[in-house]
Scaffold this motif. Sequence first.
Motif, PDB file in Angstrom:
ATOM      1  N   PRO A 105       0.807  -1.200   0.000  1.00 45.35           N
ATOM      2  CA  PRO A 105       0.000   0.000   0.000  1.00 45.35           C
ATOM      3  C   PRO A 105       0.854   1.269   0.000  1.00 45.35           C
ATOM      4  O   PRO A 105       2.009   1.248   0.387  1.00 45.35           O
ATOM      5  N   GLU A 140      -1.292   4.379   4.043  1.00 42.87           N
ATOM      6  CA  GLU A 140      -2.540   3.645   3.843  1.00 42.87           C
ATOM      7  C   GLU A 140      -2.507   2.377   4.679  1.00 42.87           C
ATOM      8  O   GLU A 140      -1.449   1.796   4.887  1.00 42.87           O
ATOM      9  N   THR A 186      -4.327  -0.463   3.958  1.00 42.06           N
ATOM     10  CA  THR A 186      -4.983  -1.554   3.238  1.00 42.06           C
ATOM     11  C   THR A 186      -4.372  -2.892   3.646  1.00 42.06           C
ATOM     12  O   THR A 186      -3.157  -3.046   3.613  1.00 42.06           O
ATOM     13  N   ASN A 206      -9.552  -0.233 -10.979  1.00 39.90           N
ATOM     14  CA  ASN A 206      -9.192   0.626  -9.853  1.00 39.90           C
ATOM     15  C   ASN A 206      -8.286   1.773 -10.327  1.00 39.90           C
ATOM     16  O   ASN A 206      -7.095   1.829 -10.010  1.00 39.90           O
ATOM     17  N   GLN A 227      -7.977   4.860  -9.577  1.00 40.84           N
ATOM     18  CA  GLN A 227      -7.356   5.742  -8.571  1.00 40.84           C
ATOM     19  C   GLN A 227      -5.991   5.203  -8.188  1.00 40.84           C
ATOM     20  O   GLN A 227      -5.031   5.925  -8.021  1.00 40.84           O
ATOM     21  N   ARG A 228      -5.931   3.889  -8.067  1.00 38.32           N
ATOM     22  CA  ARG A 228      -4.706   3.286  -7.571  1.00 38.32           C
ATOM     23  C   ARG A 228      -3.703   2.961  -8.681  1.00 38.32           C
ATOM     24  O   ARG A 228      -2.499   3.018  -8.471  1.00 38.32           O
ATOM     25  N   TYR A 229      -4.249   2.601  -9.840  1.00 34.15           N
ATOM     26  CA  TYR A 229      -3.368   2.133 -10.927  1.00 34.15           C
ATOM     27  C   TYR A 229      -3.465   3.063 -12.143  1.00 34.15           C
ATOM     28  O   TYR A 229      -3.703   2.611 -13.261  1.00 34.15           O
TER      29      TYR A 229
END
Length: 353
Positions: free
Chosen positions: A9, A13, A15, A39, A41-43
């Motif tokens: 993470p 974060e 997670t 996803n 936002q993350r990738y």
Amino acid sequence: MSETPEPSPVPGETTPHRRRPRYAGKYPRRFDEKYKEHNPQRYGETVAKVLASGKTPAGSHRPIMVAEILERLAPQPGGVAMDCTLGYGGHAREILPRLQPGGRLLGLDADPIELPKTEARLRALGFGPETFTAHRSNFAGLAQVLAAAGLPGADCILADLGVSSMQLDDPARGFSAKSDGPLDMRMNPQRGQPAAAFLEKVRPDAFAALLAENADEPYAPLLAPALAGRVFASTKALATAIRAVLPRLNRSDLDLSVRRVFQALRIAVNDEFSALETFLRHLPACLKPGGRVAVLSFHSGEDRRVKKAFDAGLRDGLYADIAHELIRPSPAERRDNPRSTPAKLRWARKAAA
Ligand SMILES: C[S@@+](CC[C@H](N)C(=O)[O-])C[C@H]1O[C@@H](n2cnc3c(N)ncnc32)[C@H](O)[C@@H]1O
């Protein structure tokens, strides 16, 4: 089979460690395996690469002709807008800031699966309930949605017809022959009958007429008797049966026929033309004087209806002006997003009082 743990993470974060989904080969191929595309936002980097290759990341949709639509709708601060086909919210997120301060957008969609996700996405972008509301509704009911919101009319109305990429690419929704799934095709799976049940009951002559009307399918007389009344458990089973009826066609012509049969079925299952006709009939009454509407259509059956309604509205003095020429995506947009290629934009402006 390859398996790698999810990256650790971002610092700060919390997670919990989870292993990413298992899939065969180096890259995920199936819709549900593409966890990075689901996803963004993350990738972000992976999603940017997919976009740059002209593809649509899994679970998302690329809005079409955004600049052209904004120019024709001209949303203004304090205005009321209706996005009657909210989808992923791609157009809505561009219209919403232009309505501020003081304006609001009502987003309608028939799809109860994608609508809550889009609502959450737009909320996360900072659009609260005073500026944006989501309505699970067929756009044939736009007048009721306006009335229930206590609004006399809208300054701009958008309809971007057909299905979203989220619906098309998700095998569980059964819209596409590209991956195997149940032959469903309902935008609202809680209503009506799946495409498989429709096909099992439809008579060959009615199906032939529908293939011609909904998709201009040239092989309708051959396909209809071979497909109508049969039970198809899956999208692939139907695609295989279509190919078996037309063994002499080359691969690309066969693919076109498969696409057209799927389109014709989807239109029938969702009663799309009657929803569009009701929408077009109610439009003038739902626009404020001087209000503007833009409609993006994707095949001749849709565009014919939009053109006819706008021409009649101009003749009858309901509209002050309409698009006299079709507006098409630029070559650059077609290159960047091949799914935009068939899009046709028309607009109309309601007469002032
Ligand atoms: C092409 S997508 C819209 C994409 C959207 N403009 C965006 O930028 O994300 C079409 C959407 O319209 C919805 N839709 C199609 N027919 C509808 C109808 N009669 N009433 C309400 N929603 C409908 C579909 O469920 C789908 O989400």
